[in-house]
Design an enzyme around this catalytic site. Structure first.
Site, PDB file in Angstrom:
ATOM      1  N   ARG A 181       0.818  -1.230   0.000  1.00 16.17           N
ATOM      2  CA  ARG A 181       0.000   0.000   0.000  1.00 16.17           C
ATOM      3  C   ARG A 181       0.850   1.278   0.000  1.00 16.17           C
ATOM      4  O   ARG A 181       0.542   2.241   0.693  1.00 16.17           O
ATOM      5  CB  ARG A 181      -0.965   0.023   1.201  1.00 16.17           C
ATOM      6  CG  ARG A 181      -1.967  -1.100   1.202  1.00 16.17           C
ATOM      7  CD  ARG A 181      -2.934  -1.054   0.030  1.00 16.17           C
ATOM      8  NE  ARG A 181      -3.725  -2.277  -0.012  1.00 16.17           N
ATOM      9  CZ  ARG A 181      -3.429  -3.336  -0.785  1.00 16.17           C
ATOM     10  NH1 ARG A 181      -2.399  -3.295  -1.625  1.00 16.17           N
ATOM     11  NH2 ARG A 181      -4.173  -4.403  -0.752  1.00 16.17           N
ATOM     12  N   SER A 234     -10.189   0.570   4.305  1.00  9.72           N
ATOM     13  CA  SER A 234      -9.467   0.040   5.472  1.00  9.72           C
ATOM     14  C   SER A 234      -8.726   1.174   6.161  1.00  9.72           C
ATOM     15  O   SER A 234      -7.951   1.902   5.538  1.00  9.72           O
ATOM     16  CB  SER A 234      -8.454  -1.023   5.040  1.00  9.72           C
ATOM     17  OG  SER A 234      -9.151  -2.152   4.571  1.00  9.72           O
ATOM     18  N   GLU A 263      -3.633   3.203   7.612  1.00  8.74           N
ATOM     19  CA  GLU A 263      -3.446   3.060   6.159  1.00  8.74           C
ATOM     20  C   GLU A 263      -3.940   4.332   5.473  1.00  8.74           C
ATOM     21  O   GLU A 263      -3.367   4.799   4.506  1.00  8.74           O
ATOM     22  CB  GLU A 263      -4.229   1.852   5.631  1.00  8.74           C
ATOM     23  CG  GLU A 263      -4.108   1.718   4.112  1.00  8.74           C
ATOM     24  CD  GLU A 263      -4.705   0.434   3.568  1.00  8.74           C
ATOM     25  OE1 GLU A 263      -4.482  -0.639   4.170  1.00  8.74           O
ATOM     26  OE2 GLU A 263      -5.404   0.510   2.549  1.00  8.74           O
TER      27      GLU A 263
HETATM   28  C1  LIG Z   1     -15.308   1.274   0.162  1.00 11.57           C
HETATM   29  C2  LIG Z   1     -13.826   1.293  -0.072  1.00 11.57           C
HETATM   30  C3  LIG Z   1     -13.182   0.129  -0.469  1.00 11.57           C
HETATM   31  C4  LIG Z   1     -11.810   0.122  -0.694  1.00 11.57           C
HETATM   32  N1  LIG Z   1     -11.204  -1.043  -1.074  1.00 11.57           N
HETATM   33  C5  LIG Z   1      -9.876  -1.052  -1.297  1.00 11.57           C
HETATM   34  C6  LIG Z   1      -9.214  -2.263  -1.697  1.00 11.57           C
HETATM   35  O1  LIG Z   1      -9.813  -3.311  -1.882  1.00 11.57           O
HETATM   36  N2  LIG Z   1      -7.881  -2.209  -1.907  1.00 11.57           N
HETATM   37  C7  LIG Z   1      -7.159  -1.061  -1.750  1.00 11.57           C
HETATM   38  O2  LIG Z   1      -5.935  -1.077  -1.962  1.00 11.57           O
HETATM   39  N3  LIG Z   1      -7.757   0.087  -1.369  1.00 11.57           N
HETATM   40  C8  LIG Z   1      -9.083   0.125  -1.147  1.00 11.57           C
HETATM   41  N4  LIG Z   1      -9.693   1.286  -0.755  1.00 11.57           N
HETATM   42  C9  LIG Z   1      -8.864   2.496  -0.540  1.00 11.57           C
HETATM   43  C10 LIG Z   1      -8.734   3.420  -1.772  1.00 11.57           C
HETATM   44  O3  LIG Z   1      -9.863   3.300  -2.610  1.00 11.57           O
HETATM   45  C11 LIG Z   1      -7.469   3.146  -2.579  1.00 11.57           C
HETATM   46  O4  LIG Z   1      -6.308   3.348  -1.814  1.00 11.57           O
HETATM   47  C12 LIG Z   1      -7.391   4.053  -3.822  1.00 11.57           C
HETATM   48  O5  LIG Z   1      -6.388   3.612  -4.658  1.00 11.57           O
HETATM   49  C13 LIG Z   1      -7.145   5.516  -3.477  1.00 11.57           C
HETATM   50  O6  LIG Z   1      -7.338   6.277  -4.662  1.00 11.57           O
HETATM   51  P1  LIG Z   1      -7.860   7.777  -4.609  1.00 11.57           P
HETATM   52  O7  LIG Z   1      -7.829   8.297  -6.003  1.00 11.57           O
HETATM   53  O8  LIG Z   1      -9.144   7.862  -3.908  1.00 11.57           O
HETATM   54  O9  LIG Z   1      -6.706   8.451  -3.767  1.00 11.57           O
HETATM   55  P2  LIG Z   1      -6.862   9.550  -2.619  1.00 11.57           P
HETATM   56  O10 LIG Z   1      -7.578   8.948  -1.479  1.00 11.57           O
HETATM   57  O11 LIG Z   1      -7.407  10.798  -3.188  1.00 11.57           O
HETATM   58  O12 LIG Z   1      -5.337   9.756  -2.245  1.00 11.57           O
HETATM   59  C14 LIG Z   1      -4.623   8.730  -1.577  1.00 11.57           C
HETATM   60  C15 LIG Z   1      -3.135   9.087  -1.616  1.00 11.57           C
HETATM   61  O13 LIG Z   1      -2.679   9.049  -2.967  1.00 11.57           O
HETATM   62  C16 LIG Z   1      -2.095  10.296  -3.336  1.00 11.57           C
HETATM   63  N5  LIG Z   1      -2.417  10.569  -4.732  1.00 11.57           N
HETATM   64  C17 LIG Z   1      -3.645  10.549  -5.315  1.00 11.57           C
HETATM   65  N6  LIG Z   1      -3.527  10.827  -6.624  1.00 11.57           N
HETATM   66  C18 LIG Z   1      -2.216  11.069  -6.849  1.00 11.57           C
HETATM   67  C19 LIG Z   1      -1.454  11.443  -8.008  1.00 11.57           C
HETATM   68  N7  LIG Z   1      -2.025  11.625  -9.200  1.00 11.57           N
HETATM   69  N8  LIG Z   1      -0.123  11.610  -7.874  1.00 11.57           N
HETATM   70  C20 LIG Z   1       0.482  11.437  -6.667  1.00 11.57           C
HETATM   71  N9  LIG Z   1      -0.162  11.081  -5.554  1.00 11.57           N
HETATM   72  C21 LIG Z   1      -1.496  10.892  -5.653  1.00 11.57           C
HETATM   73  C22 LIG Z   1      -2.745  11.322  -2.400  1.00 11.57           C
HETATM   74  O14 LIG Z   1      -1.947  12.481  -2.280  1.00 11.57           O
HETATM   75  C23 LIG Z   1      -2.858  10.516  -1.111  1.00 11.57           C
HETATM   76  O15 LIG Z   1      -1.627  10.500  -0.421  1.00 11.57           O
HETATM   77  C24 LIG Z   1     -11.064   1.317  -0.512  1.00 11.57           C
HETATM   78  C25 LIG Z   1     -11.715   2.490  -0.138  1.00 11.57           C
HETATM   79  C26 LIG Z   1     -13.088   2.483   0.091  1.00 11.57           C
HETATM   80  C27 LIG Z   1     -13.767   3.758   0.483  1.00 11.57           C
END
Ligand SMILES: Cc1cc2nc3c(=O)[nH]c(=O)nc-3n(C[C@H](O)[C@H](O)[C@H](O)COP(=O)(O)OP(=O)(O)OC[C@H]3O[C@@H](n4cnc5c(N)ncnc54)[C@H](O)[C@@H]3O)c2cc1C
Length: 320
Positions: free
Chosen positions: A182, A231, A301
Protein backbone atom coordinates in the site's frame (compact mmCIF):
# COMPACT_ATOMS: atom_id res chain seq x y z
CA UNK A 1 -2.71 42.85 -1.12
CA UNK A 2 -1.94 40.05 1.38
CA UNK A 3 0.70 37.43 0.42
CA UNK A 4 -2.11 34.83 0.15
CA UNK A 5 -4.11 37.20 -2.06
CA UNK A 6 -1.09 37.60 -4.35
CA UNK A 7 -0.68 33.83 -4.67
CA UNK A 8 -4.37 33.43 -5.45
CA UNK A 9 -4.00 35.95 -8.26
CA UNK A 10 -0.98 34.10 -9.63
CA UNK A 11 -2.83 30.78 -9.39
CA UNK A 12 -5.69 32.30 -11.38
CA UNK A 13 -3.18 33.30 -14.05
CA UNK A 14 -1.82 29.74 -14.22
CA UNK A 15 -5.20 27.91 -14.17
CA UNK A 16 -7.80 30.48 -15.27
CA UNK A 17 -11.28 29.79 -13.88
CA UNK A 18 -10.13 26.63 -12.13
CA UNK A 19 -9.03 27.88 -8.70
CA UNK A 20 -11.46 27.86 -5.77
CA UNK A 21 -10.33 29.47 -2.51
CA UNK A 22 -11.60 28.04 0.80
CA UNK A 23 -13.30 25.14 -0.94
CA UNK A 24 -14.81 22.52 1.42
CA UNK A 25 -13.16 19.17 0.75
CA UNK A 26 -15.73 16.84 2.35
CA UNK A 27 -17.65 16.39 -0.94
CA UNK A 28 -14.40 15.31 -2.60
CA UNK A 29 -13.91 12.39 -0.22
CA UNK A 30 -15.73 9.07 0.14
CA UNK A 31 -15.94 9.66 3.93
CA UNK A 32 -17.70 13.01 3.28
CA UNK A 33 -15.51 14.52 5.99
CA UNK A 34 -13.03 17.39 5.98
CA UNK A 35 -12.62 21.15 6.16
CA UNK A 36 -11.63 23.46 3.31
CA UNK A 37 -8.59 23.65 1.07
CA UNK A 38 -6.96 27.07 1.06
CA UNK A 39 -6.95 26.76 -2.74
CA UNK A 40 -8.49 23.91 -4.72
CA UNK A 41 -6.87 23.89 -8.15
CA UNK A 42 -7.73 21.79 -11.21
CA UNK A 43 -4.92 22.04 -13.79
CA UNK A 44 -5.96 20.99 -17.30
CA UNK A 45 -2.67 19.99 -18.89
CA UNK A 46 0.98 19.25 -18.19
CA UNK A 47 2.08 22.86 -18.69
CA UNK A 48 -0.39 24.03 -16.06
CA UNK A 49 0.82 21.42 -13.56
CA UNK A 50 4.44 22.42 -14.13
CA UNK A 51 3.66 26.12 -13.71
CA UNK A 52 1.54 25.41 -10.64
CA UNK A 53 4.20 23.35 -8.85
CA UNK A 54 6.85 25.96 -9.64
CA UNK A 55 4.62 28.73 -8.33
CA UNK A 56 3.96 26.93 -5.06
CA UNK A 57 7.64 26.00 -4.60
CA UNK A 58 8.83 29.55 -5.32
CA UNK A 59 6.42 30.89 -2.70
CA UNK A 60 7.28 28.19 -0.16
CA UNK A 61 3.66 26.99 -0.03
CA UNK A 62 2.66 23.33 0.35
CA UNK A 63 0.52 21.32 -2.07
CA UNK A 64 -1.17 17.94 -2.06
CA UNK A 65 -2.77 15.81 -4.72
CA UNK A 66 -6.29 14.55 -4.18
CA UNK A 67 -7.53 11.66 -6.31
CA UNK A 68 -11.07 10.49 -5.57
CA UNK A 69 -10.52 10.99 -1.85
CA UNK A 70 -11.13 7.33 -0.94
CA UNK A 71 -8.07 6.93 1.24
CA UNK A 72 -7.68 10.26 3.04
CA UNK A 73 -8.98 11.67 6.29
CA UNK A 74 -8.99 15.47 6.12
CA UNK A 75 -9.01 17.45 9.36
CA UNK A 76 -12.02 19.58 10.30
CA UNK A 77 -10.03 22.78 9.88
CA UNK A 78 -8.92 21.78 6.40
CA UNK A 79 -5.46 22.22 4.92
CA UNK A 80 -3.32 25.16 3.94
CA UNK A 81 -1.74 25.52 0.52
CA UNK A 82 -3.02 24.05 -2.74
CA UNK A 83 -5.01 20.87 -3.15
CA UNK A 84 -4.60 19.73 -6.73
CA UNK A 85 -7.32 17.65 -8.37
CA UNK A 86 -6.87 15.95 -11.71
CA UNK A 87 -10.35 16.24 -13.19
CA UNK A 88 -11.97 14.98 -16.41
CA UNK A 89 -9.09 16.33 -18.53
CA UNK A 90 -6.94 13.62 -16.91
CA UNK A 91 -9.40 10.77 -17.43
CA UNK A 92 -8.52 8.75 -20.53
CA UNK A 93 -7.54 5.24 -21.63
CA UNK A 94 -5.81 4.41 -24.91
CA UNK A 95 -4.99 0.84 -25.91
CA UNK A 96 -1.83 -0.13 -27.82
CA UNK A 97 -1.49 -3.63 -29.25
CA UNK A 98 1.74 -5.33 -28.21
CA UNK A 99 3.04 -8.71 -29.30
CA UNK A 100 0.66 -11.69 -29.18
CA UNK A 101 -2.13 -11.31 -26.61
CA UNK A 102 -0.48 -8.47 -24.72
CA UNK A 103 -1.97 -4.95 -24.78
CA UNK A 104 -0.62 -1.81 -23.14
CA UNK A 105 -3.05 0.79 -21.82
CA UNK A 106 -2.01 4.44 -21.54
CA UNK A 107 -4.06 5.85 -18.69
CA UNK A 108 -4.52 9.36 -17.32
CA UNK A 109 -4.04 9.63 -13.55
CA UNK A 110 -7.53 11.08 -13.08
CA UNK A 111 -9.24 8.03 -14.60
CA UNK A 112 -11.61 6.35 -12.12
CA UNK A 113 -10.67 2.71 -11.50
CA UNK A 114 -14.28 1.81 -12.38
CA UNK A 115 -13.61 3.13 -15.92
CA UNK A 116 -10.50 0.96 -16.23
CA UNK A 117 -12.41 -2.11 -15.09
CA UNK A 118 -15.24 -1.33 -17.54
CA UNK A 119 -12.74 -0.79 -20.37
CA UNK A 120 -11.23 -4.19 -19.64
CA UNK A 121 -14.61 -5.91 -19.78
CA UNK A 122 -15.79 -4.12 -22.94
CA UNK A 123 -12.55 -4.78 -24.78
CA UNK A 124 -12.07 -8.35 -23.47
CA UNK A 125 -8.85 -7.51 -21.63
CA UNK A 126 -8.03 -9.42 -18.47
CA UNK A 127 -5.80 -8.56 -15.50
CA UNK A 128 -7.62 -5.54 -14.05
CA UNK A 129 -10.59 -7.37 -12.51
CA UNK A 130 -9.20 -7.10 -8.97
CA UNK A 131 -9.76 -3.34 -9.10
CA UNK A 132 -13.54 -3.77 -9.22
CA UNK A 133 -15.21 -1.98 -6.33
CA UNK A 134 -12.15 0.09 -5.35
CA UNK A 135 -13.49 3.66 -5.51
CA UNK A 136 -10.19 5.40 -6.35
CA UNK A 137 -8.50 7.00 -9.35
CA UNK A 138 -5.58 5.53 -11.28
CA UNK A 139 -3.25 8.13 -9.69
CA UNK A 140 -4.38 7.29 -6.17
CA UNK A 141 -4.17 3.56 -6.92
CA UNK A 142 -0.58 3.96 -8.11
CA UNK A 143 0.38 6.12 -5.14
CA UNK A 144 -1.18 3.58 -2.74
CA UNK A 145 -0.30 0.46 -4.75
CA UNK A 146 -3.95 -0.48 -4.38
CA UNK A 147 -4.80 -4.13 -4.46
CA UNK A 148 -7.07 -6.93 -3.41
CA UNK A 149 -7.09 -10.70 -3.33
CA UNK A 150 -3.30 -10.93 -3.75
CA UNK A 151 -3.08 -8.64 -6.80
CA UNK A 152 -1.73 -5.06 -6.76
CA UNK A 153 -1.16 -2.17 -9.17
CA UNK A 154 2.52 -3.12 -9.07
CA UNK A 155 1.74 -6.33 -10.98
CA UNK A 156 0.32 -4.44 -13.98
CA UNK A 157 2.31 -1.23 -14.10
CA UNK A 158 4.89 -0.84 -16.88
CA UNK A 159 5.72 2.88 -16.44
CA UNK A 160 4.57 6.11 -14.83
CA UNK A 161 4.93 9.75 -15.85
CA UNK A 162 5.41 12.17 -12.96
CA UNK A 163 5.95 15.84 -12.48
CA UNK A 164 8.50 16.30 -9.73
CA UNK A 165 8.22 18.87 -6.97
CA UNK A 166 10.61 21.07 -8.96
CA UNK A 167 8.16 21.08 -11.88
CA UNK A 168 10.11 18.60 -14.03
CA UNK A 169 8.29 15.89 -16.05
CA UNK A 170 9.88 12.48 -15.63
CA UNK A 171 9.14 9.03 -17.00
CA UNK A 172 9.95 6.09 -14.74
CA UNK A 173 9.81 2.56 -16.06
CA UNK A 174 8.76 -0.50 -14.13
CA UNK A 175 12.23 -1.26 -12.75
CA UNK A 176 12.64 2.25 -11.33
CA UNK A 177 9.34 2.11 -9.39
CA UNK A 178 9.64 1.02 -5.78
CA UNK A 179 6.18 -0.29 -4.86
CA UNK A 180 5.52 -1.81 -1.44
CA UNK A 181 2.52 -2.82 0.64
CA UNK A 182 0.00 0.00 0.00
CA UNK A 183 2.72 2.45 -0.93
CA UNK A 184 4.87 3.74 -3.78
CA UNK A 185 8.14 5.46 -3.06
CA UNK A 186 7.48 8.98 -4.37
CA UNK A 187 9.30 12.16 -3.42
CA UNK A 188 7.07 14.54 -1.42
CA UNK A 189 5.08 16.67 -3.87
CA UNK A 190 5.53 14.39 -6.91
CA UNK A 191 2.40 14.30 -9.08
CA UNK A 192 1.65 11.19 -11.11
CA UNK A 193 0.05 12.37 -14.35
CA UNK A 194 -0.27 9.13 -16.33
CA UNK A 195 0.93 5.57 -16.57
CA UNK A 196 0.93 2.37 -18.56
CA UNK A 197 -0.82 -0.83 -17.48
CA UNK A 198 -0.28 -4.21 -19.08
CA UNK A 199 -3.33 -6.32 -19.92
CA UNK A 200 -3.85 -9.58 -21.76
CA UNK A 201 -6.58 -10.56 -24.24
CA UNK A 202 -9.18 -12.66 -22.45
CA UNK A 203 -12.73 -13.95 -22.71
CA UNK A 204 -15.57 -11.57 -21.84
CA UNK A 205 -17.63 -14.15 -19.95
CA UNK A 206 -14.64 -15.15 -17.78
CA UNK A 207 -13.82 -11.52 -17.00
CA UNK A 208 -17.47 -10.79 -16.11
CA UNK A 209 -17.69 -13.90 -13.91
CA UNK A 210 -14.54 -12.98 -11.99
CA UNK A 211 -15.76 -9.43 -11.46
CA UNK A 212 -19.17 -10.58 -10.25
CA UNK A 213 -17.62 -12.94 -7.74
CA UNK A 214 -15.39 -10.13 -6.39
CA UNK A 215 -18.39 -7.77 -6.14
CA UNK A 216 -20.37 -10.43 -4.25
CA UNK A 217 -17.47 -10.88 -1.84
CA UNK A 218 -17.25 -7.11 -1.23
CA UNK A 219 -20.98 -6.88 -0.59
CA UNK A 220 -20.72 -9.69 1.91
CA UNK A 221 -17.72 -8.34 3.80
CA UNK A 222 -17.86 -4.53 3.54
CA UNK A 223 -20.36 -1.92 4.71
CA UNK A 224 -22.66 -1.05 1.82
CA UNK A 225 -23.50 2.56 1.14
CA UNK A 226 -22.33 4.12 4.42
CA UNK A 227 -19.56 6.63 3.62
CA UNK A 228 -16.13 5.32 4.64
CA UNK A 229 -12.45 5.60 3.82
CA UNK A 230 -11.89 1.87 3.20
CA UNK A 231 -9.47 0.04 5.47
CA UNK A 232 -8.39 2.43 8.20
CA UNK A 233 -5.33 0.55 9.50
CA UNK A 234 -2.60 -1.35 7.71
CA UNK A 235 -2.41 -5.10 8.23
CA UNK A 236 0.53 -5.83 10.54
CA UNK A 237 2.99 -8.45 9.21
CA UNK A 238 1.34 -11.88 9.17
CA UNK A 239 -1.99 -10.70 10.59
CA UNK A 240 -5.10 -8.78 9.68
CA UNK A 241 -6.02 -5.45 11.28
CA UNK A 242 -9.72 -6.36 10.96
CA UNK A 243 -9.21 -9.60 12.90
CA UNK A 244 -7.27 -7.84 15.68
CA UNK A 245 -9.87 -5.05 15.97
CA UNK A 246 -12.75 -7.50 16.09
CA UNK A 247 -10.96 -9.64 18.69
CA UNK A 248 -10.55 -6.50 20.83
CA UNK A 249 -14.32 -6.05 20.93
CA UNK A 250 -14.30 -2.80 18.93
CA UNK A 251 -16.98 -3.63 16.36
CA UNK A 252 -19.86 -1.17 16.66
CA UNK A 253 -18.00 1.35 18.89
CA UNK A 254 -19.25 4.89 18.34
CA UNK A 255 -17.70 8.34 18.76
CA UNK A 256 -19.89 11.25 17.70
CA UNK A 257 -21.35 10.12 14.38
CA UNK A 258 -18.48 7.81 13.45
CA UNK A 259 -18.76 4.08 14.08
CA UNK A 260 -16.53 1.03 13.75
CA UNK A 261 -18.46 -0.95 11.13
CA UNK A 262 -20.46 -3.91 12.40
CA UNK A 263 -19.66 -5.66 9.14
CA UNK A 264 -15.91 -5.06 8.73
CA UNK A 265 -14.00 -4.03 11.85
CA UNK A 266 -11.28 -2.21 9.88
CA UNK A 267 -13.83 0.20 8.38
CA UNK A 268 -15.07 3.30 10.20
CA UNK A 269 -18.32 4.58 8.75
CA UNK A 270 -19.82 8.06 8.80
CA UNK A 271 -23.35 7.67 10.17
CA UNK A 272 -24.39 11.15 9.13
CA UNK A 273 -22.44 14.20 10.10
CA UNK A 274 -19.27 12.69 11.51
CA UNK A 275 -16.32 15.01 11.94
CA UNK A 276 -12.65 14.15 11.49
CA UNK A 277 -12.23 14.45 15.26
CA UNK A 278 -14.85 11.68 15.77
CA UNK A 279 -12.93 9.37 13.43
CA UNK A 280 -9.59 10.23 15.04
CA UNK A 281 -10.98 9.62 18.48
CA UNK A 282 -12.30 6.20 17.39
CA UNK A 283 -9.01 5.36 15.72
CA UNK A 284 -7.16 6.22 18.94
CA UNK A 285 -9.54 4.07 20.99
CA UNK A 286 -9.25 1.12 18.62
CA UNK A 287 -5.46 1.38 18.65
CA UNK A 288 -5.42 1.42 22.45
CA UNK A 289 -7.71 -1.59 22.78
CA UNK A 290 -5.80 -3.62 20.20
CA UNK A 291 -2.51 -2.73 21.85
CA UNK A 292 -3.79 -3.75 25.28
CA UNK A 293 -5.17 -7.06 24.06
CA UNK A 294 -2.65 -8.10 21.41
CA UNK A 295 0.44 -5.97 21.99
CA UNK A 296 0.24 -4.75 18.37
CA UNK A 297 0.32 -1.04 17.58
CA UNK A 298 -1.78 -0.53 14.45
CA UNK A 299 -0.58 2.04 11.92
CA UNK A 300 -3.03 4.03 9.79
CA UNK A 301 -3.45 3.06 6.16
CA UNK A 302 -5.53 6.15 5.43
CA UNK A 303 -3.53 9.28 4.81
CA UNK A 304 -4.12 11.97 7.44
CA UNK A 305 -4.27 15.51 6.06
CA UNK A 306 -4.33 18.45 8.43
CA UNK A 307 -4.92 16.16 11.41
CA UNK A 308 -2.98 13.63 13.47
CA UNK A 309 -3.50 10.67 15.74
CA UNK A 310 -2.40 11.19 19.33
CA UNK A 311 0.56 8.87 19.96
CA UNK A 312 -0.23 6.32 22.67
CA UNK A 313 1.16 7.56 26.01
CA UNK A 314 3.86 5.46 27.63
CA UNK A 315 3.23 4.53 31.24
CA UNK A 316 5.53 2.37 33.42
CA UNK A 317 7.33 1.10 30.36
CA UNK A 318 4.14 -0.08 28.58
CA UNK A 319 2.09 1.62 25.98
CA UNK A 320 -1.36 2.62 27.17
C1 LIG B 1 -15.31 1.27 0.16
C2 LIG B 1 -13.83 1.29 -0.07
C3 LIG B 1 -13.18 0.13 -0.47
C4 LIG B 1 -11.81 0.12 -0.69
N1 LIG B 1 -11.20 -1.04 -1.07
C5 LIG B 1 -9.88 -1.05 -1.30
C6 LIG B 1 -9.21 -2.26 -1.70
O1 LIG B 1 -9.81 -3.31 -1.88
N2 LIG B 1 -7.88 -2.21 -1.91
C7 LIG B 1 -7.16 -1.06 -1.75
O2 LIG B 1 -5.94 -1.08 -1.96
N3 LIG B 1 -7.76 0.09 -1.37
C8 LIG B 1 -9.08 0.13 -1.15
N4 LIG B 1 -9.69 1.29 -0.75
C9 LIG B 1 -8.86 2.50 -0.54
C10 LIG B 1 -8.73 3.42 -1.77
O3 LIG B 1 -9.86 3.30 -2.61
C11 LIG B 1 -7.47 3.15 -2.58
O4 LIG B 1 -6.31 3.35 -1.81
C12 LIG B 1 -7.39 4.05 -3.82
O5 LIG B 1 -6.39 3.61 -4.66
C13 LIG B 1 -7.14 5.52 -3.48
O6 LIG B 1 -7.34 6.28 -4.66
P1 LIG B 1 -7.86 7.78 -4.61
O7 LIG B 1 -7.83 8.30 -6.00
O8 LIG B 1 -9.14 7.86 -3.91
O9 LIG B 1 -6.71 8.45 -3.77
P2 LIG B 1 -6.86 9.55 -2.62
O10 LIG B 1 -7.58 8.95 -1.48
O11 LIG B 1 -7.41 10.80 -3.19
O12 LIG B 1 -5.34 9.76 -2.24
C14 LIG B 1 -4.62 8.73 -1.58
C15 LIG B 1 -3.14 9.09 -1.62
O13 LIG B 1 -2.68 9.05 -2.97
C16 LIG B 1 -2.10 10.30 -3.34
N5 LIG B 1 -2.42 10.57 -4.73
C17 LIG B 1 -3.65 10.55 -5.31
N6 LIG B 1 -3.53 10.83 -6.62
C18 LIG B 1 -2.22 11.07 -6.85
C19 LIG B 1 -1.45 11.44 -8.01
N7 LIG B 1 -2.03 11.62 -9.20
N8 LIG B 1 -0.12 11.61 -7.87
C20 LIG B 1 0.48 11.44 -6.67
N9 LIG B 1 -0.16 11.08 -5.55
C21 LIG B 1 -1.50 10.89 -5.65
C22 LIG B 1 -2.75 11.32 -2.40
O14 LIG B 1 -1.95 12.48 -2.28
C23 LIG B 1 -2.86 10.52 -1.11
O15 LIG B 1 -1.63 10.50 -0.42
C24 LIG B 1 -11.06 1.32 -0.51
C25 LIG B 1 -11.71 2.49 -0.14
C26 LIG B 1 -13.09 2.48 0.09
C27 LIG B 1 -13.77 3.76 0.48
Amino acid sequence: MSPAGKILKQLEAVCPGRVRPDEPLAPFTTWKIGGPAQWLVAPRDLEEIIALLRLMAENGRPWRILGRGSNVLIGDRGVSGAVIVLGPAWSWIKARQRSGRSVHLDIGAGTPLAEIVRFGLQNELTGMEFLVGIPGSAGGAWAMNAGSRGREMKDLTMALTLVTAGGKPLKRNRKALDFGYRRLDLEPGDVIVSGVLRAVRGVKEDIARQMQSLIRLRKKTQPGTDPSGGSVFRNPPGDSAGRLIEASGCKGLIRGEAQVSEKHANFIVNRGRARARDVLSLMALVRKKVLERSGVLLEPEVRLWGCALPSPARRSGTLS
